[in-house]
Structure formats: structure tokens, C-alpha cells
Enzyme design. Structure first.
Site, PDB file in Angstrom:
ATOM      1  N   GLY A 202       0.809  -1.221   0.000  1.00 33.25           N
ATOM      2  CA  GLY A 202       0.000   0.000   0.000  1.00 33.25           C
ATOM      3  C   GLY A 202       0.837   1.264   0.000  1.00 33.25           C
ATOM      4  N   SER A 203       2.082   1.153   0.385  1.00 33.37           N
ATOM      5  CA  SER A 203       2.951   2.333   0.388  1.00 33.37           C
ATOM      6  C   SER A 203       3.570   2.568  -0.988  1.00 33.37           C
ATOM      7  CB  SER A 203       4.053   2.152   1.437  1.00 33.37           C
ATOM      8  OG  SER A 203       3.473   2.162   2.718  1.00 33.37           O
ATOM      9  N   SER A 258       6.823   4.181   4.545  1.00 33.02           N
ATOM     10  CA  SER A 258       6.529   2.950   5.283  1.00 33.02           C
ATOM     11  C   SER A 258       5.812   3.326   6.564  1.00 33.02           C
ATOM     12  CB  SER A 258       7.815   2.198   5.605  1.00 33.02           C
ATOM     13  OG  SER A 258       7.518   1.082   6.412  1.00 33.02           O
ATOM     14  N   LYS A 259       4.608   2.836   6.692  1.00 32.01           N
ATOM     15  CA  LYS A 259       3.830   3.155   7.892  1.00 32.01           C
ATOM     16  C   LYS A 259       4.578   2.661   9.135  1.00 32.01           C
ATOM     17  CE  LYS A 259      -0.637   2.106   9.910  1.00 32.01           C
ATOM     18  NZ  LYS A 259      -1.930   1.476   9.699  1.00 32.01           N
ATOM     19  N   THR A 260       5.075   1.456   9.062  1.00 29.67           N
ATOM     20  CA  THR A 260       5.721   0.857  10.241  1.00 29.67           C
ATOM     21  C   THR A 260       7.204   1.212  10.347  1.00 29.67           C
ATOM     22  OG1 THR A 260       6.180  -1.081   8.901  1.00 29.67           O
ATOM     23  CG2 THR A 260       4.177  -1.136  10.244  1.00 29.67           C
ATOM     24  N   PHE A 261       7.816   1.540   9.226  1.00 33.38           N
ATOM     25  CA  PHE A 261       9.261   1.761   9.122  1.00 33.38           C
ATOM     26  C   PHE A 261      10.043   0.538   9.597  1.00 33.38           C
ATOM     27  CE2 PHE A 261      13.020   4.563   8.847  1.00 33.38           C
ATOM     28  CZ  PHE A 261      12.632   5.329   7.763  1.00 33.38           C
ATOM     29  N   THR A 262       9.448  -0.626   9.394  1.00 34.67           N
ATOM     30  CA  THR A 262      10.155  -1.871   9.739  1.00 34.67           C
ATOM     31  C   THR A 262      10.069  -2.879   8.590  1.00 34.67           C
ATOM     32  OG1 THR A 262       8.149  -2.782  10.710  1.00 34.67           O
ATOM     33  CG2 THR A 262       9.686  -1.717  12.239  1.00 34.67           C
ATOM     34  N   THR A 263       9.260  -2.613   7.584  1.00 30.95           N
ATOM     35  CA  THR A 263       9.058  -3.598   6.512  1.00 30.95           C
ATOM     36  C   THR A 263      10.410  -3.966   5.886  1.00 30.95           C
ATOM     37  OG1 THR A 263       6.888  -2.685   6.121  1.00 30.95           O
ATOM     38  CG2 THR A 263       7.810  -4.013   4.341  1.00 30.95           C
ATOM     39  N   GLU A 265      11.651  -5.352   3.191  1.00 30.49           N
ATOM     40  CA  GLU A 265      12.045  -4.968   1.832  1.00 30.49           C
ATOM     41  C   GLU A 265      12.331  -3.466   1.757  1.00 30.49           C
ATOM     42  OE1 GLU A 265       9.355  -6.659   2.675  1.00 30.49           O
ATOM     43  OE2 GLU A 265       8.930  -8.300   1.259  1.00 30.49           O
ATOM     44  N   GLY A 324      -2.343   0.617   5.265  1.00 31.32           N
ATOM     45  CA  GLY A 324      -1.416   0.891   4.162  1.00 31.32           C
ATOM     46  C   GLY A 324      -2.113   0.934   2.812  1.00 31.32           C
ATOM     47  N   ARG A 325      -2.998  -0.018   2.560  1.00 28.25           N
ATOM     48  CA  ARG A 325      -3.641  -0.087   1.239  1.00 28.25           C
ATOM     49  C   ARG A 325      -4.691   1.001   1.040  1.00 28.25           C
ATOM     50  NH1 ARG A 325      -4.702  -4.266   4.520  1.00 28.25           N
ATOM     51  NH2 ARG A 325      -6.833  -4.838   5.063  1.00 28.25           N
ATOM     52  N   GLN A 407      -4.563  -5.387  -4.677  1.00 29.28           N
ATOM     53  CA  GLN A 407      -4.064  -5.397  -3.294  1.00 29.28           C
ATOM     54  C   GLN A 407      -5.134  -4.913  -2.325  1.00 29.28           C
ATOM     55  OE1 GLN A 407      -2.003  -2.388  -1.470  1.00 29.28           O
ATOM     56  NE2 GLN A 407      -1.131  -3.681   0.108  1.00 29.28           N
ATOM     57  N   GLU A 411      -6.285  -8.050  -0.103  1.00 22.16           N
ATOM     58  CA  GLU A 411      -5.736  -7.986   1.260  1.00 22.16           C
ATOM     59  C   GLU A 411      -6.868  -7.671   2.252  1.00 22.16           C
ATOM     60  OE1 GLU A 411      -1.416  -6.891   2.218  1.00 22.16           O
ATOM     61  OE2 GLU A 411      -2.470  -5.103   2.891  1.00 22.16           O
ATOM     62  N   HIS A 442      -6.498  -9.206 -26.238  1.00 19.77           N
ATOM     63  CA  HIS A 442      -5.593 -10.069 -27.005  1.00 19.77           C
ATOM     64  C   HIS A 442      -4.769 -10.944 -26.073  1.00 19.77           C
ATOM     65  CE1 HIS A 442      -6.518  -8.124 -30.843  1.00 19.77           C
ATOM     66  NE2 HIS A 442      -6.722  -7.061 -30.073  1.00 19.77           N
ATOM     67  N   LYS A 567       6.274 -13.681   6.375  1.00 19.26           N
ATOM     68  CA  LYS A 567       7.336 -12.751   6.806  1.00 19.26           C
ATOM     69  C   LYS A 567       8.150 -13.376   7.923  1.00 19.26           C
ATOM     70  CE  LYS A 567       4.727  -8.426   6.187  1.00 19.26           C
ATOM     71  NZ  LYS A 567       4.169  -7.273   6.888  1.00 19.26           N
TER      72      LYS A 567
HETATM   73  O1  F6P Z   1       2.608  -6.965   3.840  1.00 22.34           O
HETATM   74  C1  F6P Z   1       1.473  -6.232   3.855  1.00 22.34           C
HETATM   75  C2  F6P Z   1       1.671  -4.823   4.293  1.00 22.34           C
HETATM   76  O2  F6P Z   1       1.586  -4.753   5.676  1.00 22.34           O
HETATM   77  C3  F6P Z   1       0.651  -3.934   3.617  1.00 22.34           C
HETATM   78  O3  F6P Z   1      -0.562  -3.964   4.243  1.00 22.34           O
HETATM   79  C4  F6P Z   1       1.339  -2.628   3.643  1.00 22.34           C
HETATM   80  O4  F6P Z   1       0.772  -1.731   2.757  1.00 22.34           O
HETATM   81  C5  F6P Z   1       2.731  -3.039   3.273  1.00 22.34           C
HETATM   82  O5  F6P Z   1       2.908  -4.268   3.920  1.00 22.34           O
HETATM   83  C6  F6P Z   1       3.807  -2.076   3.625  1.00 22.34           C
HETATM   84  O6  F6P Z   1       3.819  -1.750   4.976  1.00 22.34           O
HETATM   85  P1  F6P Z   1       4.573  -0.474   5.515  1.00 22.34           P
HETATM   86  O7  F6P Z   1       3.933   0.727   4.958  1.00 22.34           O
HETATM   87  O8  F6P Z   1       4.477  -0.541   7.005  1.00 22.34           O
HETATM   88  O9  F6P Z   1       6.014  -0.578   5.060  1.00 22.34           O
END
Ligand code: F6P
Length: 605
Positions: A202-203, A258-263, A265, A324-325, A407, A411, A442, A567
Site C-alpha cells: 500500500g505504500s 513505510s507506515k511501520t518503518f520496519t518492513t 524490503e 497501508g492499502r 491489493q 488484502e 488479445h 514474513k
Molecule cells: O505486507 C502487507 C503490508 O503490511 C501492507 O498492508 C502494507 O501496505 C505493506 O505491507 C507495507 O507496509 P509499511 O507501509 O508498514 O512498510
């Protein structure tokens, strides 16, 4: 009854009861035992399922007795029926005459909506009730586009949320105006013109879909002149290469969204980009302060600061009450889009979304486009047994809309437990996919016409962002595109009988191959022209369709626990990989307890 059984068979397909005996389940052994789900007496359990209400059962009977034996070809001849299956709002035109429904079906669906307290649940969402109860959060993405006149209208924990939203938007405007005026420069004093937005899910998907629309919109073309916006989402190093190989770091601003700033990737990509800046300009804290900003939640402030970002000037807030989404209308979308196109154009997007929000909140159900579309979604998947659906925009600039809606919807409603904690026994949560028309025609339209039935949403526009009329052509390119928009729904609905095929002189041995059974549902949405405003309307419409379906199905559409297990297992895998990489022994063998399959493939890797 027959439908009950087929619906049950379907859910069994979507949701295998036993945990699959795969890597995931096996690796989970390492992370301790899982507790069994709470036992609920069968009779209570059934009472807490919408599928045991009389309204649901009436719809099942109606599907079997009235709709399955009927054909859209006949329904479409009834002009009164067709007249009644149109809804309008602020330039948006919905035609659902090609859905497999009658006036009675719609009555029964509205009865179900009433039974489920749909209007109250919509009001609860807008009003800031904590409807995301598994995370104890309100769901207020609608507040992200509320007008200034609504400041003071919604409070969460005593905080005026619309007031806070406008504080952040005002900061975004000031920052992006200064950036675009050249007042904010890079570490070496150069003006920054490249923007790289680092984020995933969602970010990323919402802002990217909006960027794709604005790229070819007339105002967007003018305002973005000289700027370049790119998105970095995948942790695949090749995505880094593709994103910044030709960029000058001295002229590049990185936004970590990043909402959590921990994702995992996003954080690895953010560190990679920070290193890229340091490699060119030196390992100085000021490089990060001047070239990296963040869009993140208040609770992540310490992590943002620890990364080296200036949390006063360079951090734009998210709130827990925005998933996020659902976040593209907040800082996640506002910052990259305003940097690239200016804040005013972003505001038009918010205005479009607000217009659809008000319609959703206030219009009577029978005129309410998101409610009608949500009910049709429930009808098609839970009662007609169609487990997927396609979104086909006849607009190249909407090429990333299907990915965003995929998504957003999957989700949200890809769930197995209802809000009473009971395992559901009816199919929910479609497989959403799509591509722009005519390219999709096509590609997968063969299946849509003669294979599985996939309800389709066709999106078309009266005027193109850029039409072309060649000297020797009678119709413009946009007319050519739109001819397909009008023809495909009829081809799906009416099909082509064997008699019709024969009457064209088709050799008998090919007749059956050329028959189209038809009776395949679709909706057509027509908009004036693809602009920032209309994109806001489209976004809000699809967000609310998802919410309606979740409310009818009794789901919590706003949590996403299903993404956690994978994860967690990736963390375990990373530990094994690190051990192997650090091992002194050349042929170090990875052994994951009780998991020979994953051990084996990792050793091969
Ligand atoms: O993996 C799913 C998710 O939590 C989504 O809902 C979210 O949009 C995405 O990861 C990224 O999360 P964040 O914004 O915390 O990095």
C-alpha cells in the site's frame, strides 16, 4: 440445498481446511506450538453466520430458481429493466444491466444489506468507531480527504483527526512548494529534480497508479516538466538497478514510505539508497538529512530518526487509523505526487475522492454506486459462484489501477473468519486481476468469453486524455478504443448461438468451436475524462466497494494477519542463510528441523 453444497465445495477449494504439509507448516515447528482455535458450539456458530439468515437463504433460492435458468440475452431486451439498472453521480455513470440480476434480485440484495446494518456500519466507519477490532483501530481513510470545513467533525482518542490531516497536508504543500521553487537543494548545492519513492504494498501501489494517470494528463504534463518520479518496491537488487542506474545522486531526493518503518524490503532498499548517496557524496550525516525524507507513522518516529532523517522537517505523518492499502490520500501519496506535479493537482485528486465519499455516505442505497457495486460483488461470488473478477480500464493511463485494486481488495476481503470469530462457510474474496483494454482482449479474453465465467468491470471515458485523428481515418483512435468498450460487454452477455454461427456458413465441424454461450456478467462505468479528480472518484468507489462487501460478509476488511506467517518464516530462513554464509566450512549443510524439503532446496541454493 444444491447451491449450499456447491458454495461449500467452492470454499473448500479456496480455503483448504488442513494446513498444507509444505515448507511453511514444517518450518513453523521451530517457532513453537500454535494454539487451537476456540471451540464454539455448532448451533451458536451457525447463528453467527450471515449464511443462516433468511435474507441469505432467499437469495440462494432466487439464484437457483430464477437466475440460473435465465439468460442475459433475454433480460437485455426488457427496456424497463435496463432503465432501472443505471446509477449516476457527479459525472460517473454506472450501467449494470449486464449483471445477472433482476429487480427482484436487487430487492433481495438490499434486504440483505438492511439485515447486515450496512448503513450503520458505513456511518461507524466514517465516524471513527474502532471497526478494525483485531488491531483496535478506527478506519478513517475518508478523513484523509475530508474538507477543511469538516475540521472538528471526527475525533479519535480526543484528537481531531481532520484537523491533523490538514496540518500534515499544509506541511506537504509548504515542503513541496519550496522543493519545486529550488529552495531545498541537495548536499552539494544542486537543485534536486529526481524523486525516488521507496515503499511496498500500500505504500507503493496507490501512488504509482496515480502517477501513471497524471503522467499524460494535461495539467500533469505541464507541472511535472523537468522532474522525474520513480518507485522502488521490490527487494530484488535488479529493481534498484533499474530505478537508479541513470540518476545523479546529487540531484535525487529519496522518500522512504513505510507506515511501520520496519518492513524488511523497504528498509533494505532504503539502506541501499542511503549507501548509494554516501558512495557518491561521502559518508556524512548531512547527506541523509538533505536527500532522504520519510512518510511514516508517529509511532515509528524513533526509527526514522535513527535512520538519519530529520524528523522535524523531513518526516510526514501517517496514523494508525489508516491501513497501508488505504493510504494513498495521505502523506504516502501526497508527498511523491506533490513533489512531481505540485500540491494543487494532488488536491484535485482528494476532491474527487471526497465527492464519491459523500455520495457513498448520503445517497439512498438504490442510487448509491459503491453500494450497488459491492452488493453485485457479493452476489456474483457468494451466490453465483464466480470466484474471480476482472477490472478492464479502456485507458492506458490506468494501467496500474488493477494492481492497486487487487491489493486493496484481496488484502481486505481474503479472509476465513467473520467478525464474531466464526469460520465462514460461504465463498468470499474474489481473485481480482486486470489489464487495460484493448491489450487484455488479445491476452486473457479468450478465457473470459469461452472458458470460466469472470465478471468484468469495464471502465471507459467520454474524452481521451489525448485523442488522435489521422487524415485518412474516419474515427479517432479513442473512438476505436471505445468501440471495444461498448462491444465487449454485449459479446459476453449475448454470446453467439450455433444457429447464428451456421447462418454465417461455418463448416459444421467448426460450429461448436465458434459458439459463445454468453450469459457472462459485466458492469460498465463511464466517466467524462481521466483527470486527477476522476481518479479520486475511481479510487474512492473501489475502496468503498470493498468495504461494502466486507460489511455484508461480516468480515474485518481492515486487518491483514495473513501476510505475517510468510514474513516470520523468511526471518528464520535468513538466520540459516547467515549461518551458512558465515561458516568457515566450505560445505556447511543447512538443517532445518523436521523440514527436509526446505533444507534440501536451500542447500542447493
Ligand atoms: O505486507 C502487507 C503490508 O503490511 C501492507 O498492508 C502494507 O501496505 C505493506 O505491507 C507495507 O507496509 P509499511 O507501509 O508498514 O512498510
Amino acid at each position: 440445498d444444491l447451491l449450499g453444497r456447491s458454495a461449500h465445495a467452492q470454499i473448500m477449494r479456496i480455503l483448504p481446511k488442513a494446513p498444507p504439509s509444505t515448507t511453511a507448516a514444517a518450518v513453523a515447528v521451530n517457532s513453537g506450538p500454535t494454539s487451537p482455535p476456540p471451540m464454539i458450539a455448532t448451533s451458536n456458530r451457525r447463528r453467527q453466520l450471515v449464511s443462516s439468515t433468511p435474507e441469505w437463504k432467499r437469495l440462494q433460492r432466487h439464484a437457483d430458481e430464477v437466475i440460473r435458468p435465465s439468460h442475459l440475452r433475454d433480460m437485455l431486451r426488457d427496456s424497463n429493466r435496463c432503465e432501472s439498472m443505471i446509477a449516476h453521480h457527479d459525472g460517473v455513470y454506472l450501467d449494470y444491466t449486464r449483471q445477472r440480476v433482476t429487480a427482484e434480485t436487487m430487492d433481495l440484495l438490499f434486504d440483505l444489506a438492511e439485515r447486515q446494518g450496512l448503513r450503520e456500519r458505513i456511518r461507524d466507519m466514517f465516524g471513527g468507531e474502532r471497526i478494525n477490532f483485531t488491531e483496535d483501530r478506527a478506519v478513517l481513510h475518508t478523513a484523509l480527504r475530508a474538507g477543511r470545513d469538516e475540521i472538528g467533525s471526527v475525533y479519535v482518542d480526543g484528537v481531531d483527526v481532520v484537523g491533523e490531516v490538514h496540518d500534515v497536508l499544509d506541511r506537504v504543500r509548504r515542503f513541496t512548494d519550496a522543493f519545486r521553487a529550488g529552495e531545498i537543494t541537495g548536499y552539494t548545492g544542486k537543485r534536486m529534480r529526481n524523486i525516488v519513492s521507496v515503499g511496498i504494498g500500500g505504500s507503493y501501489l496507490g501512488p504509482e497508479f496515480l502517477h501513471e494517470v497524471l503522467k499524460t494528463e494535461s495539467e500533469g504534463i505541464n507541472t511535472s516538466l523537468g522532474y522525474d518520479l520513480r518507485f522502488l518496491a521490490n527487494v530484488d537488487p535488479v529493481d534498484v538497478e533499474r530505478t537508479c542506474a541513470d540518476l545523479d545522486p546529487e540531484e535525487t531526493l529519496i522518500i522512504v514510505v513505510s507506515k511501520t518503518f520496519t518492513t524488511a524490503e523497504t528498509m533494505l532498499n532504503a539502506r541501499t539508497m542511503r549507501q548509494w548517496l554516501w558512495d557518491f557524496m561521502g559518508d556524512d550525516a548531512d547527506v541523509v538529512r538533505r536527500h532522504v525524507i520519510a512518510c511514516s507513522s508517529v509511532s515509528a518516529t524513533e526509527n526514522v530518526r535513527a535512520f538519519g532523517i530529520d524528523t522535524n522537517e523531513g518526516m510526514f505523518r501517517f496514523w494508525d487509523w489508516v491501513g497501508g492499502r488505504y493510504s494513498v490520500c495521505g502523506a504516502a501519496g501526497a508527498v511523491p505526487i506533490s513533489l512531481m506535479y505540485g500540491y494543487d493537482l494532488f488536491e484535485k485528486f482528494l476532491e474527487g475522492a471526497r465527492s464519491m465519499d459523500k455520495h457513498f455516505l448520503n445517497a439512498p442505497p438504490r442510487e448509491n454506486i459503491p453500494i450497488i457495486m459491492g452488493l453485485l460483488g457479493c452476489w456474483n461470488s457468494s451466490f453465483m459462484g464466480y470466484s474471480s473478477r476482472a477490472l478492464i480500464p479502456y485507458a492506458q493511463a490506468l494501467l496500474r489501477l488493477p494492481a492497486h485494486i487487487q491489493q486493496l481488495d484481496m488484502e481486505s476481503n481474503g479472509k476465513r473468519i467473520n467478525r464474531h470469530g466464526v469460520e465462514i462457510d460461504y465463498p468470499v474474496g474474489e481473485v481480482d486481476f486486470g489489464e487495460p483494454g484493448t491489450n487484455s482482449q488479445h491476452s486473457f479474453f479468450q478465457m473470459i468469453h469461452q472458458g470460466q465465467t469472470v465478471p468484468v468491470d469495464f471502465l471507459g471515458f467520454v474524452r481521451s486524455q489525448h485523442d488522435l485523428l489521422m487524415d485518412n481515418e474516419k474515427l479517432s483512435s479513442h473512438d476505436e478504443l471505445m468501440a471495444n468498450f461498448f462491444a465487449q460487454p454485449d459479446a459476453l452477455a449475448n454470446g453467439k448461438t450455433a444457429e447464428e454461427v451456421r447462418s454465417e456458413g461455418c463448416p459444421e465441424e467448426l460450429v461448436l468451436h465458434k459458439v459463445f454461450d454468453g450469459n457472462r456478467p459485466s458492469s460498465s462505468l463511464l466517466f467524462p475524462q481521466l483527470s486527477a479528480y476522476v481518479t479520486g472518484q475511481i479510487l474512492s468507489l473501489y475502496e468503498h466497494r470493498t468495504a461494502v462487501q466486507g460489511f455484508i460478509w461480516d468480515l474485518n476488511s481492515f486487518d491483514q494477519w495473513g501476510v505475517e506467517l510468510g514474513k516470520k518464516l523468511a526471518l528464520d530462513v535468513k538466520e540459516h542463510l547467515m549461518e551458512a554464509r558465515n561458516s568457515e566450512v566450505g560445505d556447511h549443510e543447512i538443517i532445518i528441523a523436521d523440514n527436509p524439503a526446505t533444507s534440501r532446496i536451500m542447500n542447493y541454493y
